[in-house]
Write a protein that holds these residues in place. Structure first.
Motif, PDB file in Angstrom:
ATOM      1  N   MET A 316       0.830  -1.200   0.000  1.00 59.70           N
ATOM      2  CA  MET A 316       0.000   0.000   0.000  1.00 59.70           C
ATOM      3  C   MET A 316       0.867   1.254   0.000  1.00 59.70           C
ATOM      4  N   VAL A 317       1.913   1.254   0.823  1.00 58.30           N
ATOM      5  CA  VAL A 317       2.792   2.425   0.891  1.00 58.30           C
ATOM      6  C   VAL A 317       3.491   2.628  -0.448  1.00 58.30           C
ATOM      7  N   ILE A 318       3.943   1.555  -1.075  1.00 56.91           N
ATOM      8  CA  ILE A 318       4.608   1.683  -2.374  1.00 56.91           C
ATOM      9  C   ILE A 318       3.626   2.234  -3.412  1.00 56.91           C
ATOM     10  N   TRP A 319       2.437   1.712  -3.398  1.00 56.27           N
ATOM     11  CA  TRP A 319       1.409   2.192  -4.326  1.00 56.27           C
ATOM     12  C   TRP A 319       1.178   3.693  -4.122  1.00 56.27           C
ATOM     13  N   GLN A 320       1.109   4.113  -2.877  1.00 56.29           N
ATOM     14  CA  GLN A 320       0.886   5.523  -2.581  1.00 56.29           C
ATOM     15  C   GLN A 320       2.062   6.364  -3.057  1.00 56.29           C
ATOM     16  N   ILE A 321       3.260   5.883  -2.848  1.00 57.15           N
ATOM     17  CA  ILE A 321       4.448   6.625  -3.290  1.00 57.15           C
ATOM     18  C   ILE A 321       4.428   6.786  -4.810  1.00 57.15           C
ATOM     19  N   VAL A 322       4.158   5.703  -5.510  1.00 56.83           N
ATOM     20  CA  VAL A 322       4.147   5.755  -6.973  1.00 56.83           C
ATOM     21  C   VAL A 322       3.067   6.726  -7.450  1.00 56.83           C
ATOM     22  N   THR A 323       1.897   6.660  -6.838  1.00 54.47           N
ATOM     23  CA  THR A 323       0.793   7.543  -7.243  1.00 54.47           C
ATOM     24  C   THR A 323       1.147   9.006  -6.990  1.00 54.47           C
ATOM     25  N   GLN A 324       1.746   9.262  -5.832  1.00 58.78           N
ATOM     26  CA  GLN A 324       2.115  10.640  -5.502  1.00 58.78           C
ATOM     27  C   GLN A 324       3.168  11.171  -6.480  1.00 58.78           C
ATOM     28  N   ILE A 325       4.104  10.322  -6.832  1.00 60.80           N
ATOM     29  CA  ILE A 325       5.124  10.749  -7.800  1.00 60.80           C
ATOM     30  C   ILE A 325       4.480  11.055  -9.146  1.00 60.80           C
ATOM     31  N   GLU A 326       3.548  10.217  -9.562  1.00 62.16           N
ATOM     32  CA  GLU A 326       2.864  10.468 -10.843  1.00 62.16           C
ATOM     33  C   GLU A 326       2.150  11.808 -10.821  1.00 62.16           C
ATOM     34  N   GLN A 327       1.624  12.177  -9.655  1.00 61.84           N
ATOM     35  CA  GLN A 327       0.844  13.410  -9.574  1.00 61.84           C
ATOM     36  C   GLN A 327       1.719  14.647  -9.354  1.00 61.84           C
ATOM     37  N   GLU A 328       2.850  14.497  -8.711  1.00 66.22           N
ATOM     38  CA  GLU A 328       3.597  15.688  -8.281  1.00 66.22           C
ATOM     39  C   GLU A 328       4.942  15.928  -8.963  1.00 66.22           C
ATOM     40  N   ALA A 329       5.511  14.876  -9.561  1.00 63.63           N
ATOM     41  CA  ALA A 329       6.902  15.019 -10.019  1.00 63.63           C
ATOM     42  C   ALA A 329       7.070  16.143 -11.034  1.00 63.63           C
ATOM     43  N   SER A 330       6.136  16.249 -11.994  1.00 68.15           N
ATOM     44  CA  SER A 330       6.330  17.243 -13.061  1.00 68.15           C
ATOM     45  C   SER A 330       6.409  18.655 -12.511  1.00 68.15           C
ATOM     46  N   ARG A 331       5.701  18.907 -11.410  1.00 73.02           N
ATOM     47  CA  ARG A 331       5.762  20.247 -10.820  1.00 73.02           C
ATOM     48  C   ARG A 331       7.174  20.643 -10.429  1.00 73.02           C
ATOM     49  N   TYR A 332       8.012  19.627 -10.172  1.00 74.92           N
ATOM     50  CA  TYR A 332       9.408  19.916  -9.809  1.00 74.92           C
ATOM     51  C   TYR A 332      10.336  19.666 -10.989  1.00 74.92           C
ATOM     52  N   GLY A 333       9.748  19.555 -12.186  1.00 76.03           N
ATOM     53  CA  GLY A 333      10.567  19.339 -13.374  1.00 76.03           C
ATOM     54  C   GLY A 333      11.153  17.952 -13.484  1.00 76.03           C
ATOM     55  N   VAL A 334      10.536  16.994 -12.805  1.00 77.52           N
ATOM     56  CA  VAL A 334      11.045  15.622 -12.844  1.00 77.52           C
ATOM     57  C   VAL A 334      10.054  14.750 -13.610  1.00 77.52           C
ATOM     58  N   ASP A 335      10.561  13.941 -14.528  1.00 74.78           N
ATOM     59  CA  ASP A 335       9.703  13.030 -15.287  1.00 74.78           C
ATOM     60  C   ASP A 335       9.242  11.890 -14.378  1.00 74.78           C
ATOM     61  N   PRO A 336       7.922  11.764 -14.154  1.00 75.18           N
ATOM     62  CA  PRO A 336       7.448  10.748 -13.195  1.00 75.18           C
ATOM     63  C   PRO A 336       7.885   9.334 -13.572  1.00 75.18           C
ATOM     64  N   ASP A 337       7.726   8.967 -14.836  1.00 77.22           N
ATOM     65  CA  ASP A 337       8.067   7.591 -15.216  1.00 77.22           C
ATOM     66  C   ASP A 337       9.559   7.327 -15.070  1.00 77.22           C
ATOM     67  N   GLY A 338      10.332   8.351 -15.414  1.00 70.84           N
ATOM     68  CA  GLY A 338      11.775   8.199 -15.250  1.00 70.84           C
ATOM     69  C   GLY A 338      12.138   7.966 -13.796  1.00 70.84           C
ATOM     70  N   LEU A 339      11.503   8.720 -12.899  1.00 74.98           N
ATOM     71  CA  LEU A 339      11.801   8.564 -11.475  1.00 74.98           C
ATOM     72  C   LEU A 339      11.331   7.199 -10.969  1.00 74.98           C
ATOM     73  N   ILE A 340      10.100   6.819 -11.318  1.00 73.25           N
ATOM     74  CA  ILE A 340       9.576   5.526 -10.855  1.00 73.25           C
ATOM     75  C   ILE A 340      10.498   4.395 -11.326  1.00 73.25           C
ATOM     76  N   GLY A 341      11.077   4.574 -12.501  1.00 77.02           N
ATOM     77  CA  GLY A 341      11.961   3.546 -13.069  1.00 77.02           C
ATOM     78  C   GLY A 341      13.340   3.500 -12.442  1.00 77.02           C
ATOM     79  N   ARG A 342      13.675   4.465 -11.589  1.00 82.81           N
ATOM     80  CA  ARG A 342      14.974   4.380 -10.912  1.00 82.81           C
ATOM     81  C   ARG A 342      14.830   4.039  -9.439  1.00 82.81           C
TER      82      ARG A 342
END
Lengths: 520, 520
Positions: A316-342
Motif C-alpha cells: 500500500m505504501v509503495i502504491w501511494q508513493i508511486v501515485t504521488q510521484i505520478e501526480q507531483e513530479a512534473s511540478r518539480y521538473g522531474v519526469d514521473p516515469d523516469g523517477l519511478i523507473g529508478r
C-alpha cells in the motif's frame, strides 16, 4: 537457544503434545498402521485489514521435506517422552509404544504429493496430500503446518509487494524485526514470492544468492562523534566501495545535507572514473523527497543514480508513493516515469511479518482411512458450513479457458478426469444453489496441481532451484485474470467441487449428523 | 532447512549485509577498535489496532547471549564473505579485513548490561547497553534486535492474555501457525510473559517444563471412518489415560453429541475409581457453549471438570467470554464465578504471532564513542522529534512512590543518582514544556534497571530459571499502577530525562543541525 538446544527442540519434538497422546491411542487400539490420508489446505486468503490477497504463492515444501529427512525418534527424543508423567505420577507413554516409535518412528511409509513451490494457489484446494500409517501421518501435522503456513504467508505478501512495485527491484530487509529464527524461512519465502535480494547474509549464502546492503545511520554518527562529518563518512565509504557506492542520506537533513554531500562525493568518484550506484532515503515523505532528490541528482548529471526507499514499506505504501510521484513530479521538473523507473524498494518488517495478517489459516485434516482395501472417506462437520471438510480421495485440476487464463480449480474424486466430461459442472463447496457449467469447448488446458514429492518416504526427483520456482510464479501470475491480481477487492477465483464429490460430501454430512444416536 | 544448513545460516552470518560493509569501512579507516556504546530500546508499546499495551515484558536476553557464545567468524563463514563480489567483479571484502575477523571476530571485548528477562519495561528506556570495539558492537546489532524484539513482543502479548484470564490457566498452542522456527522462541516468550504451559514438546523439554495436550478432531474422525463413533473414540482415550482424560467435544455437535458422550465416558471412568480432567470446546459460541456444558456436567455430578476453551483466543476474546458468562450464566442455573473459575484457555495463533502487531519497533543506536579516554556522545537528529536519540553515557532508574508503585523510569547521565537530588526533575524526552518535579519525600525506592550480563565477553553470573523470571514478572506487574495495566486505553507510564541529560540532548541537536555547513 544455541545449536545443541535447537537439536532437541527442532527435530521430531517440534510437535504438539496431543499428536503423541493420540499416537499412543492409535497404537493401543491397533489403528496405528491403518493407512490414512490427510490433506493440507488454507481456508481464506490473507486479509490485511482493508485489503486482502486474491491469491497465494505456495512455499515451504522443500524445507518441510528437509526437516523430515532430519527428524525421526532418536533415543534423546524418546527420553523426553519417557520422562512425562500422568496426573497419578505414572509414565504417560508405555515402553512398548516408545519401542514402536524407535523402530518405526520415521517417514519411510509416508507418501507426499503437493503443489510445487512458487505456484499460485487458492483457498480450500488441497496443497499437500499425505498418505501413510495413521500414527506417522498424524504426527506429521504440526511440522507440516508450521513449515507451509509461514512460508506461503510471506511469499504471498512478497507477491503483492511485487505487484505494487511495477517491476522495480525489491530488497528484503526484515531480519532485525523478524520473528527470531523465522528470518531464514521468511527470507527464503520473500525471495520466492517477489523480493529480488535479501540483506540476510545467512539465508543468501544458503540459497546461493548475493546479499545486498549499504550502510546505516550509525556510520555517519560515528564519524560525527569523532569530530568529522557526514561528508567524511560518505567519502570513506566511496573510497572503499568505488563501484558499489550507495549512500544513506537522511542522518542529518536529507535535502540540505545528505543529498548535497552525496553529490559532492559522487562527483569526486566520477572524476576518478567510477559511477555511483545511488542514494537511500529512510525517513520522511519518501515520495516528495525522492522527487526533490531526483531533481538534484539530475541537475548534477547523475541521471542514472538509483534511489532506494525504505522505512515501513508495504504494497500500500509503495502504491501511494508511486501515485504521488505520478501526480507531483512534473511540478518539480522531474519526469514521473523516469523517477519511478529508478526506484528500488527496501522492504523489512511489513514483508517478513506479513503485516496486518500474521498467520495463514492452513489446516491439515484427515479425509480418508483405508479399510479392507478401500478408502473410507472421513468428514468433520462444522456448524460453520465453510469449515466442513471436503472428504475422500480427491484430485485437483486447474482449468484454463479460451484466453489461456486460469478459470477455476476443480476438486474431483480420484478417477474423475475433467477432460473426459461432456460438460464440467462446478459446484460451490458449501452453497447448494451456487453452481455453474464450464463448457467443454472453452477448456483449453486442464492441469493436475499435485505432483509426487515423496513415495514411501523417498524423494521423487530433485528440488527446483530458486530461479525455477520464480519462473513458475511468473508463469502462474501471468495466467491469472487481472481482477484476481488486484491489490484491493480482488475477484474471487473459483474453487469448485465436481458433481460427484459434492454428492459424496452431502451424504457423509447426513450420516455424521445421524450417527451419534446410534451409538451405545 | 536442515541442521547443517541452519549451522551456516543462523550463527554469525545471521546478520545484515550492511553490518559487514560498514565493518570494513571502520577497519580501513582505523576506527574498528574505537570503543563504542550502542543502546537497545523500543519506541512504542505494541498497538494491536483498537487496543494497545500499556507496558511490555522483557524477554530474549538469555537466548541472545547463548547465540553469542555459539557465533564467531569461522572459516566457513569467512568463505561466504570471500565469495562476494563488487559491481566490477572484484572481491568485496579484503583478505586483511577477513583476517581481522578470523582473529578478532568474536565477542571477547564486548560488555553487555541489560534489563533482566521478565521485567516490566517501557518505551524509550535503554533495555540493553553494549560497549565494545566499534566493529563488533556494530555487527551485533542485527542478532540483538532479532532476539530481543520478538521475545519481548510475544511475552507482552502473553502478559495481556494473563491480565484478561483472571488467574485461570493459559496453555500456549501456537506451534502450527507460528512463524516457522520462531515457535521455539515464541513458546519460551509466552511462558515468560503469561502462559502456564505449552503444547510444544520441544521447547517444553528444553525448558524443563511438562508439555500439555489432549487430542484432536482427527481422532474422533478416525474412529468414525472405521465404523465406530465419537463415544468409542472417547472410551479408547479414557481407557489409556484414565487420570488425564480431557475430551474434545465439538467434532460432531457439542451439546447433542460431544458433551453427552463425554459424560457417559466420565461416568464409566468414575465407576472405575478415576476422576476425569474435563472437556475442550474448540468452535462455536464458546461462552454460551461453556455455560450449557457446565450445566450438563454439573447435573451429572462432574462439578470439578475443567472446561478448556480454544479457537482464535486473545485477550479481547477472553474478556468477552468472561463478560458474557457473567451476564448470562445465571439464566441457565450456572454460577458465573464458579464457571469462570473452572475455565482453561488454549491460546494459539494470536499469542505466538502477537495478532494485530506482529513486530516490536525496537532499535539499536550508537549513543557514544570513546575518544581520548572520554565518551563522546553521538546523536541522530530526526525530523520526527520522537526519533531523535537520547545521547551519551546514561543510567536508567525506576522510581517508586509512597504507594510502593512504580512512578517513572528516569534516564540520567552516568554519575547522576536520583537519591542524591534534592528534587527530581522529570523532563519529557521531546517536549520542552512538559516537565514535572517528583518530590524527594515521595521517593520510597530507586532501583537501577540495567544489570551486568557480559563483562569483556564473559557471563556475569547464572541465568535465572523460568520460575525466577516469572516471579520477577509478577512482582513488577503488582507494582504497576492499575491504570497502566488496563487492556484498553492504558495510562501513559512516565519515562523521563534528567535535567542534565535533557540539556546535553538539546546542545547536541543544535550542533548537529549547524554541523553540515562547516564541512569541506
Amino acid at each position: 537457544m544455541n545449536a545443541s538446544e535447537s537439536d532437541i527442540a527442532e527435530r521430531i519434538l517440534r510437535v504438539d503434545q496431543y499428536q503423541l497422546t493420540m499416537a499412543q491411542v492409535y497404537f493401543r487400539t491397533g489403528l496405528h498402521e491403518v493407512p490414512a490420508r490427510f490433506e493440507y489446505f488454507f481456508r481464506t486468503c490473507p486479509d490485511y485489514g482493508g485489503h486482502r490477497a486474491g491469491y497465494c504463492i505456495s512455499a515451504g515444501l522443500e524445507w518441510l521435506v528437509r526437516w523430515m529427512a532430519d527428524s525421526r525418534f532418536r533415543d534423546e527424543d524418546l527420553a523426553a517422552l519417557r520422562g512425562q508423567r500422568t496426573q497419578s505420577g505414572e509414565a504417560l507413554f508405555g515402553e512398548d509404544f516408545l519401542d514402536w516409535l524407535r523402530s518405526h518412528g520415521a517417514w519411510s511409509g509416508v507418501t507426499l504429493r503437493a503443489v510445487p513451490e512458487g505456484r499460485v494457489v487458492h483457498p480450500n484446494v488441497s496443497l499437500a496430500v499425505v498418505e501413510g500409517p495413521l500414527i506417522m501421518a498424524q504426527i506429521l501435522e504440526t511440522a507440516l503446518l508450521n513449515h507451509l503456513n509461514y512460508q506461503t504467508l510471506v511469499a504471498t505478501k512478497a507477491a503483492r509487494i511485487r505487484e505494487s512495485a511495477r517491476g522495480q527491484m525489491i530488497l528484503e530487509f526484515g531480519l532485525r524485526r523478524a520473528q527470531e529464527r523465522a528470518a531464514s524461512a521468511g527470507g527464503r519465502a520473500a525471495l520466492i514470492g517477489g523480493a529480488d535480494f535479501t540483506s540476510n547474509i545467512g539465508i543468501a549464502r544458503l540459497l546461493g544468492q548475493p546479499p545486498k546492503g549499504t550502510h546505516a545511520h550509525s556510520m555517519v554518527q560515528a564519524f560525527m562523534a569523532l569530530g568529522e562529518g557526514e561528508r567524511a563518512a560518505f567519502r570513506a565509504y566511496a573510497e572503499i566501495y568505488p563501484d558499489d557506492c550507495l549512500l544513506l542520506v537522511d542522518t542529518i537533513n536529507t535535502l540540505e545535507s545528505g543529498v548535497p554531500n552525496a553529490i559532492r562525493v559522487f562527483e569526486e568518484l566520477r572524476a576518478k572514473g567510477h559511477e555511483p550506484v545511488g542514494i537511500r532515503l529512510d525517513s520522511g515523505d519518501l515520495a516528495y523527497l525522492s522527487i526533490r532528490a531526483a531533481a538534484m541528482l539530475d541537475a548534477a548529471g547523475f541521471t542514472e543514480a538509483k534511489i532506494v526507499l525504505s522505512n515501513q514499506l508495504d504494497e500500500m505504501v509503495i502504491w501511494q508513493i508511486v501515485t504521488q510521484i505520478e501526480q507531483e513530479a512534473s511540478r518539480y521538473g522531474v519526469d514521473p516515469d523516469g523517477l519511478i523507473g529508478r526506484l528500488v524498494y527496501g522492504v523489512g518488517t511489513r514483508l517478513i511479518t506479513s503485516e496486518g495478517c500474521a498467520a495463514l489459516d492452513g489446516v491439515y485434516k484427515l479425509v480418508a482411512l483405508r479399510r479392507d482395501g478401500a478408502w473410507e472417506p472421513a468428514i468433520k462437520v462444522s456448524e460453520t458450513p465453510e469449515k466442513t471438510l471436503n472428504p475422500g480421495e480427491k484430485r485437483v485440476w486447474r482449468l484454463y479457458d479460451e484466453r489461456g487464463k486460469a478459470a477455476a480449480d476443480l476438486l474431483c474424486l480420484a478417477g474423475e478426469d475433467p477432460r473426459e466430461m461432456d460438460e464440467i459442472v462446478l459446484r460451490h463447496p458449501t452453497e447448494a444453489t451456487k453452481r455453474r457449467t464450464f463448457a467443454r469447448s472453452r477448456l483449453t488446458e486442464c492441469e493436475p496441481l499435485l505432483l509426487d514429492v515423496l513415495k514411501d518416504g523417498k524423494p521423487v526427483g530433485e528440488f527446483p532451484t530458486l530461479d525455477e520456482i520464480r519462473r513458475r510464479r511468473d508463469a502462474d501470475t501471468a495466467r491469472l485474470d487481472p481482477g484476481v491480481r488486484r491489490l484491493i477487492n480482488p475477484h474471487i477465483y473459483h474453487v469448485s467441487l465436481s458433481q460427484r464429490l459434492w454428492e459424496l460430501k452431502q451424504s457423509l454430512i447426513e450420516q455424521a449428523l445421524d450417527g451419534p444416536t446410534r451409538e451405545t
